[in-house]
Design an enzyme around this catalytic site. Structure first.
Site, PDB file in Angstrom:
ATOM      1  N   ASP A 147       0.838  -1.198   0.000  1.00  0.00           N
ATOM      2  CA  ASP A 147       0.000   0.000   0.000  1.00  0.00           C
ATOM      3  C   ASP A 147       0.880   1.258   0.000  1.00  0.00           C
ATOM      4  O   ASP A 147       0.555   2.244   0.654  1.00  0.00           O
ATOM      5  CB  ASP A 147      -0.931   0.002   1.225  1.00  0.00           C
ATOM      6  CG  ASP A 147      -2.067   0.999   1.076  1.00  0.00           C
ATOM      7  OD1 ASP A 147      -2.330   1.435  -0.058  1.00  0.00           O
ATOM      8  OD2 ASP A 147      -2.682   1.353   2.106  1.00  0.00           O
ATOM      9  N   LYS A 151       2.642   3.278  -5.916  1.00  0.00           N
ATOM     10  CA  LYS A 151       2.106   2.256  -6.814  1.00  0.00           C
ATOM     11  C   LYS A 151       3.143   1.774  -7.831  1.00  0.00           C
ATOM     12  O   LYS A 151       3.092   0.619  -8.266  1.00  0.00           O
ATOM     13  CB  LYS A 151       0.852   2.781  -7.534  1.00  0.00           C
ATOM     14  CG  LYS A 151      -0.187   3.388  -6.594  1.00  0.00           C
ATOM     15  CD  LYS A 151      -0.464   2.528  -5.372  1.00  0.00           C
ATOM     16  CE  LYS A 151      -1.196   3.284  -4.287  1.00  0.00           C
ATOM     17  NZ  LYS A 151      -1.253   2.544  -3.003  1.00  0.00           N
ATOM     18  N   ASP A 153      -3.307  -3.116  -2.367  1.00  0.00           N
ATOM     19  CA  ASP A 153      -4.406  -2.140  -2.356  1.00  0.00           C
ATOM     20  C   ASP A 153      -4.282  -1.192  -3.549  1.00  0.00           C
ATOM     21  O   ASP A 153      -3.216  -1.052  -4.150  1.00  0.00           O
ATOM     22  CB  ASP A 153      -4.359  -1.340  -1.047  1.00  0.00           C
ATOM     23  CG  ASP A 153      -5.590  -0.458  -0.863  1.00  0.00           C
ATOM     24  OD1 ASP A 153      -6.622  -0.723  -1.506  1.00  0.00           O
ATOM     25  OD2 ASP A 153      -5.511   0.508  -0.073  1.00  0.00           O
ATOM     26  N   ASN A 154      -5.399  -0.532  -3.875  1.00  0.00           N
ATOM     27  CA  ASN A 154      -5.446   0.507  -4.920  1.00  0.00           C
ATOM     28  C   ASN A 154      -5.000   0.004  -6.287  1.00  0.00           C
ATOM     29  O   ASN A 154      -4.365   0.737  -7.047  1.00  0.00           O
ATOM     30  CB  ASN A 154      -4.589   1.714  -4.528  1.00  0.00           C
ATOM     31  CG  ASN A 154      -5.031   2.360  -3.232  1.00  0.00           C
ATOM     32  OD1 ASN A 154      -4.209   2.532  -2.328  1.00  0.00           O
ATOM     33  ND2 ASN A 154      -6.293   2.724  -3.126  1.00  0.00           N
ATOM     34  N   GLU A 205     -11.285   4.264  -0.976  1.00  0.00           N
ATOM     35  CA  GLU A 205     -11.639   4.604   0.383  1.00  0.00           C
ATOM     36  C   GLU A 205     -12.524   5.851   0.503  1.00  0.00           C
ATOM     37  O   GLU A 205     -12.217   6.905  -0.045  1.00  0.00           O
ATOM     38  CB  GLU A 205     -10.375   4.802   1.240  1.00  0.00           C
ATOM     39  CG  GLU A 205      -9.229   5.484   0.546  1.00  0.00           C
ATOM     40  CD  GLU A 205      -8.299   4.537  -0.197  1.00  0.00           C
ATOM     41  OE1 GLU A 205      -7.106   4.835  -0.266  1.00  0.00           O
ATOM     42  OE2 GLU A 205      -8.769   3.497  -0.689  1.00  0.00           O
TER      43      GLU A 205
END
Length: 309
Positions: free
Chosen positions: A236, A239, A264-265, A294
């Site tokens: 997380d 990226k 995540d993401n 989120e």
């Protein structure tokens, strides 16, 4: 009113509100007095008009900032990130003289119970939904994270990207006795806040927060921190570091058969190169868990990848 006072014949009477004015020719001070009243009255009306305009403008601006724009960006990925993570954050930093992580920490200290991890999580979620958005994994995706942690029950876990410690607290509170979570954070200001959040939650004995670049720290895990392999890795952080750090974990022998990578993401902001790798590599069995970015309605999700060796 000005015409009646200054120009009317003397036999005409003034309105009751201005009977103190004397007719022209009897005393020049009467004319000046009336002119002053008229000027003052006009100035008052102008001032009231300006104040009304300011109040109306402030009300419109408040509605835009608090309700309309946040609602409008709920379904747009880049609009949401631009609004929440750039415009609002910089504006609040400027007018408050503090940072978003510092404001989040104050919310935790004010609204959570010391030593209660769940209250810390709830306080951060309330802050992010009602006061100020922040890029934590969030409450919706947090449920998926919780389920994976409980499924794996890791003895050793690695988190890449601590930020303010929200996901750190979510993971650490579910670890079995004797388990340890190492979390890496590049930004020292974030790390300072995260340590206080972790301590407030009472989880400092289960968490080791290490500051520095992930690319420099991952190769040191075995030698400096006594790690053989990680049972769970939560990605997380930046990226563009997902794929390089995954390959680095492989090269350093920090993944065993059955180790879980949870990223995540992967949709917003997105990690296309990482997804292409774990989904096409014979070394992984990968599954996507659809969710939302989120505290918004923008699609996002978590990618769970099992290392096959």
């Amino acid at each position: 009113m000005a015409v009646a006072c200054l120009c009317a014949p003397q036999q005409h009477t003034l309105p009751a509100a201005q009977t103190s004015c004397k007719p022209d020719g009897q005393d020049n001070s009467g004319s000046y007095h009336c002119m002053f009243i008229v000027t003052f009255s006009n100035a008052t009306r102008m001032l009231l008009g300006v104040l009304s305009g300011c109040v109306l403008g402030a009300a419109v601006l408040y509605a835009l900032v608090v309700w309309l724009i946040p609602a409008a960006v709920q379904h747009s990925a880049w609009a949401a990130l631009l609004w929440h993570d750039v415009i609002v954050e910089r504006f609040l930093d400027l007018i408050t003289g503090s940072t978003r992580p510092q404001r989040l920490l104050k919310a935790v200290q004010k609204n959570a119970t010391r030593g209660d991890p769940q209250s810390v999580i709830s306080a951060i979620d309330r802050f992010c939904r009602s006061s100020e958005w922040a890029m934590n994994v969030g409450d919706e995706k947090g449920v998926i994270l919780d389920s994976v942690v409980c499924e794996v029950s890791p003895g050793s876990a690695l988190e890449l990207g601590t930020y303010c410690g929200y996901s750190t607290v979510r993971i650490a509170r579910l670890l079995p006795p004797g388990a340890k979570l190492i979390t890496l954070e590049f930004n020292p200001d974030f790390a300072k806040v995260a340590r206080q959040v972790i301590d407030f939650a009472g989880l400092q004995e289960k968490v080791l927060l290490v500051e520095g670049p992930s690319g420099d720290l991952i190769p040191k895990m075995k030698e400096q921190y006594g790690i053989t392999t990680f049972d769970l890795v939560f990605l997380d952080h930046w990226k563009d570091r997902y794929l390089p750090d995954t390959k680095l974990l492989e090269e350093c022998g920090l993944l065993r058969k059955g180790s879980i990578l949870l990223a995540d993401n992967v949709i917003c902001p997105g990690t296309p190169d990482y997804l292409a790798y774990v989904r096409s590599s014979p070394r992984y069995e990968s599954k996507y868990f659809k969710s939302h970015l989120e505290y918004t309605k923008v699609e996002d999700g978590l990618e769970k990848s099992i290392f096959l060796g």
